[in-house]
Scaffold this motif. Structure first.
Motif, short mmCIF file in Angstrom:
data_model
loop_
_atom_site.label_atom_id
_atom_site.label_comp_id
_atom_site.label_asym_id
_atom_site.label_seq_id
_atom_site.Cartn_x
_atom_site.Cartn_y
_atom_site.Cartn_z
N ALA A 1 -0.12 1.98 -4.12
CA ALA A 1 -0.86 2.62 -5.20
C ALA A 1 -0.21 2.41 -6.55
O ALA A 1 -0.89 2.28 -7.58
CB ALA A 1 -1.02 4.11 -4.92
N GLY A 2 1.13 2.40 -6.58
CA GLY A 2 1.83 2.22 -7.85
C GLY A 2 2.04 0.78 -8.23
O GLY A 2 2.58 0.49 -9.31
N GLU B 1 1.17 -3.26 -9.15
CA GLU B 1 0.34 -3.87 -10.18
C GLU B 1 -1.05 -4.22 -9.65
O GLU B 1 -2.06 -4.06 -10.35
CB GLU B 1 1.03 -5.13 -10.71
N GLN B 2 -1.14 -4.70 -8.41
CA GLN B 2 -2.43 -5.11 -7.87
C GLN B 2 -3.40 -3.94 -7.75
O GLN B 2 -4.55 -4.01 -8.23
CB GLN B 2 -2.24 -5.75 -6.50
N ALA B 3 -2.97 -2.86 -7.11
CA ALA B 3 -3.87 -1.72 -6.93
C ALA B 3 -4.22 -1.07 -8.26
O ALA B 3 -5.36 -0.60 -8.45
CB ALA B 3 -3.23 -0.69 -5.99
N GLN B 4 -3.26 -1.02 -9.19
CA GLN B 4 -3.57 -0.47 -10.51
C GLN B 4 -4.64 -1.30 -11.22
O GLN B 4 -5.50 -0.77 -11.91
CB GLN B 4 -2.29 -0.39 -11.35
N GLU B 5 -4.59 -2.63 -11.01
CA GLU B 5 -5.61 -3.50 -11.60
C GLU B 5 -6.95 -3.31 -10.90
O GLU B 5 -8.00 -3.33 -11.54
CB GLU B 5 -5.16 -4.97 -11.51
N TRP B 6 -6.92 -3.13 -9.59
CA TRP B 6 -8.17 -2.82 -8.89
C TRP B 6 -8.85 -1.59 -9.51
O TRP B 6 -10.03 -1.61 -9.81
CB TRP B 6 -7.89 -2.52 -7.41
N GLY B 7 -8.07 -0.53 -9.67
CA GLY B 7 -8.62 0.70 -10.20
C GLY B 7 -9.11 0.56 -11.62
O GLY B 7 -10.17 1.07 -11.98
N ALA C 1 -1.85 14.20 1.81
CA ALA C 1 -0.79 13.48 1.11
C ALA C 1 -1.21 12.06 0.79
O ALA C 1 -0.89 11.53 -0.29
CB ALA C 1 0.49 13.48 1.96
N LYS C 2 -1.95 11.43 1.68
CA LYS C 2 -2.41 10.07 1.43
C LYS C 2 -3.47 10.06 0.32
O LYS C 2 -3.50 9.15 -0.52
CB LYS C 2 -2.94 9.44 2.72
N VAL C 3 -4.34 11.07 0.30
CA VAL C 3 -5.30 11.20 -0.79
C VAL C 3 -4.55 11.37 -2.11
O VAL C 3 -4.91 10.79 -3.14
CB VAL C 3 -6.25 12.38 -0.53
N GLN D 1 -4.08 7.88 -7.10
CA GLN D 1 -3.47 7.46 -8.36
C GLN D 1 -3.72 5.98 -8.65
O GLN D 1 -3.38 5.50 -9.72
CB GLN D 1 -1.98 7.80 -8.34
N ALA D 2 -4.33 5.26 -7.70
CA ALA D 2 -4.83 3.93 -7.99
C ALA D 2 -6.21 4.01 -8.62
O ALA D 2 -6.51 3.32 -9.60
CB ALA D 2 -4.88 3.08 -6.71
#
Length: 548
Positions: free
Chosen positions: A48-49, A51-57, A116-118, A123-124
């Motif tokens: 989630a933290g 670069e790839q997932a942040q760009e997805w979001g 916890a997973k949610v 945060q992505a």
């Protein structure tokens, strides 16, 4: 010539950090019986933290869904087109069981693990968690109709995200939506006018009406409310019928929302859509409330997650930015602001995960925990979700003008922050639901104070606040007066509950700061008004982002 474009005193990007490296989250995970899930939570936190997932979001949010009512030839299609990264986010969420793992996992702590997973994966991108949450919440409602649950529960909990317009039982996994509110009623779902007429085939009805808010209209099935001959009832409505034809569900328009823009929310019309009765006629609210209770947990968890995200951004900025001859993080007033934000985020996290634990224990047959879940969830949903927008605004302001710019990500967080407070009943609905719980189940108040009293004698400020609250709830006055003061009462209940949990389980510095400010009347209205003597450095250190 002078170099006018040399970049100095700017903050490095906050990517590649582990969003699950949150002491309050991990401590709660272990304490509430889900330590066995820590490795997966950490794996998801790193993703989630990254670069790839942040760009997805970011791109899923920037490129909002598009409604196509007709194809190029004029045929009605009622399709919503999403950015490809939306499907990447959904795939990860489903693979990790955010949509339904607790219903297929009998280990104690399964709901805590999912919460916890949610918390970390949101945060992505929080938008795609709307259909994920509704799918999770659909299962207990469907269990009111065992033959339907037998068919759909394995699909709703499957680890496969199978997007596409096909008959639900032919897919590897399905996503559920919720379609309750109408333009004339909103949260007053008993005012619904959608009609359900029996077809003559056992359990089947045709539905006709206009729904004002239907989130995630590309879901495979919807739980919806309509007026049947026996009163307001709950129905399962598929988008595609068993013969492969499309059900008569017309997407009228997508809502142009403040935030949550990666997710589609729509107005729909049922034009004789075929639905299957879930539960008994006239028991629609009682059936659907099982779904609402679970989504309310997600509202609290998501708000706590957003607070953590804003805090980490603010601490990261203040650590790397200098002004007036010193780092922002070393300046006394900024330390007060950051510590206050951290205290709020930790209190929200510990309360949300505690209630996820109550869900687990209630499912195992613990009646005391069920009572606590009933009242504590309504209390916490009200307060934590109400605090989120103010928290996001203060975190944004810590970045100054940079925080007001879209590139920082804080405007997106700020736009998202009011949603959980509105979803499943706005603040007034949540506060009045607490009063309803106290009136219908007085033993729930006993369970609430039993939880508080586990910290009795540990902090004089908490003890005094508990005594004041007990007195007020013991003699509330007439019904109109109680309703008038409902928000104040529920706020105090939430603060005392959070204080009790922090005193018992939190870091001593955080617990002391919370009691000194929230419970001892030495706190201003704005963040950054903690009293003297608070250990701000220790508190802020718990909010400092950790490298993956």
């Amino acid at each position: 010539m002078p170099n006018t474009h040399e970049v100095t005193n700017q903050v490095p990007p906050l990517t590649g950090h582990d969003v699950s490296a949150d002491p309050a989250l991990l401590e709660s995970l272990r304490r509430e019986g889900a330590g066995w899930a820590e490795a997966e939570v950490r794996e998801l936190g790193v993703l989630a933290g990254g670069e790839q997932a942040q760009e997805w979001g970011r791109l899923a949010e920037r490129n909002s869904p598009v409604l196509h009512t007709h194809d190029r030839y004029g045929h009605r299609v009622d399709e919503v087109e999403f950015h490809p990264y939306w499907h990447e986010l959904m795939t990860v969420a489903v693979r990790h069981g955010l949509h339904g793992a607790p219903w297929r996992d009998e280990r104690p702590g399964a709901h805590v693990a999912r919460a916890a997973k949610v918390f970390v994966w949101g945060q992505a991108d929080p938008g795609h968690l709307c259909p994920i949450s509704m799918t999770y919440a659909a299962v207990p409602a469907l269990r009111s109709q065992p033959d339907l649950a037998e068919v759909y529960e394995p699909l709703l909990t499957s680890p496969f995200y199978d997007f596409g317009l096909r008959e639900p039982t032919s897919k590897r996994g399905v996503i559920a939506g919720m379609s309750m509110t109408e333009k004339q009623g909103g949260s007053d779902v008993r005012a619904n006018t959608t009609r359900a007429v029996p077809t003559g085939e056992d359990g089947f009805y045709t539905l006709t009406g206009h729904k004002w808010f239907t989130s995630a209209p590309m879901s495979d099935v919807f739980l919806t409310l309509a007026q049947a001959p026996g009163g307001l009832s709950c129905f399962l409505v598929p988008r595609v019928l068993p013969d492969g034809t499309r059900n008569a569900i017309r997407l009228q328009r997508l809502k142009d929302k403040l935030g949550n823009r990666s997710n589609a929310s729509s107005e729909i019309e049922y034009e004789g859509a075929l639905g299957r009765l879930v539960g008994e006629e006239g028991r629609g609210v009682a059936t659907i409330i099982r779904m609402v209770n679970m989504t309310r947990l997600d509202c609290a968890v998501s708000s706590a997650s957003g607070m953590r995200q804003g805090l980490v951004q603010a601490v990261h900025h203040a650590t790397h930015r200098s002004a007036f001859g010193a780092r922002l993080a070393d300046q006394p007033l900024m330390t007060n602001v950051l510590a206050d934000l951290a205290v709020e985020a930790e209190a929200a996290t510990i309360a949300s995960l505690r209630l996820a634990g109550a869900v687990d224990r209630a499912a195992a047959g613990d009646t005391e925990e069920e009572l606590l879940r009933r009242i504590g969830l309504a209390v916490t949903k009200y307060w934590v979700c109400k605090r989120a927008p103010a928290h996001a605004a203060e975190a944004l302001e810590c970045l100054g003008g940079n925080g007001y710019v879209e590139d920082s990500g804080l405007p997106r967080l700020y736009r998202e922050s009011p949603l959980p407070s509105i979803w499943e009943g706005s603040g007034n609905v949540a506060a009045l639901d607490v009063l309803r719980a106290m009136g219908r189940q007085p033993q729930a108040v006993d369970a609430f104070f039993a939880e508080i009293d586990r910290a009795a004698g540990a902090d004089r400020r908490l003890d005094a606040a508990t005594a004041r609250l007990r007195k007020d709830l013991g003699d509330p006055g007439d019904a109109a007066a109680v309703q008038y003061r409902a928000r104040r009462l529920v706020e105090r209940m939430a603060l005392v509950l959070q204080g009790s949990l922090l005193v018992r389980h939190g870091h001593p510095a955080v617990a002391d700061a919370f009691c000194a400010s929230r419970l001892d009347s030495d706190w201003g209205i704005a963040f950054g008004t903690l009293p003297p003597g608070v250990d701000t450095s220790t508190i802020i250190a718990r909010g400092t982002p950790a490298a993956a």
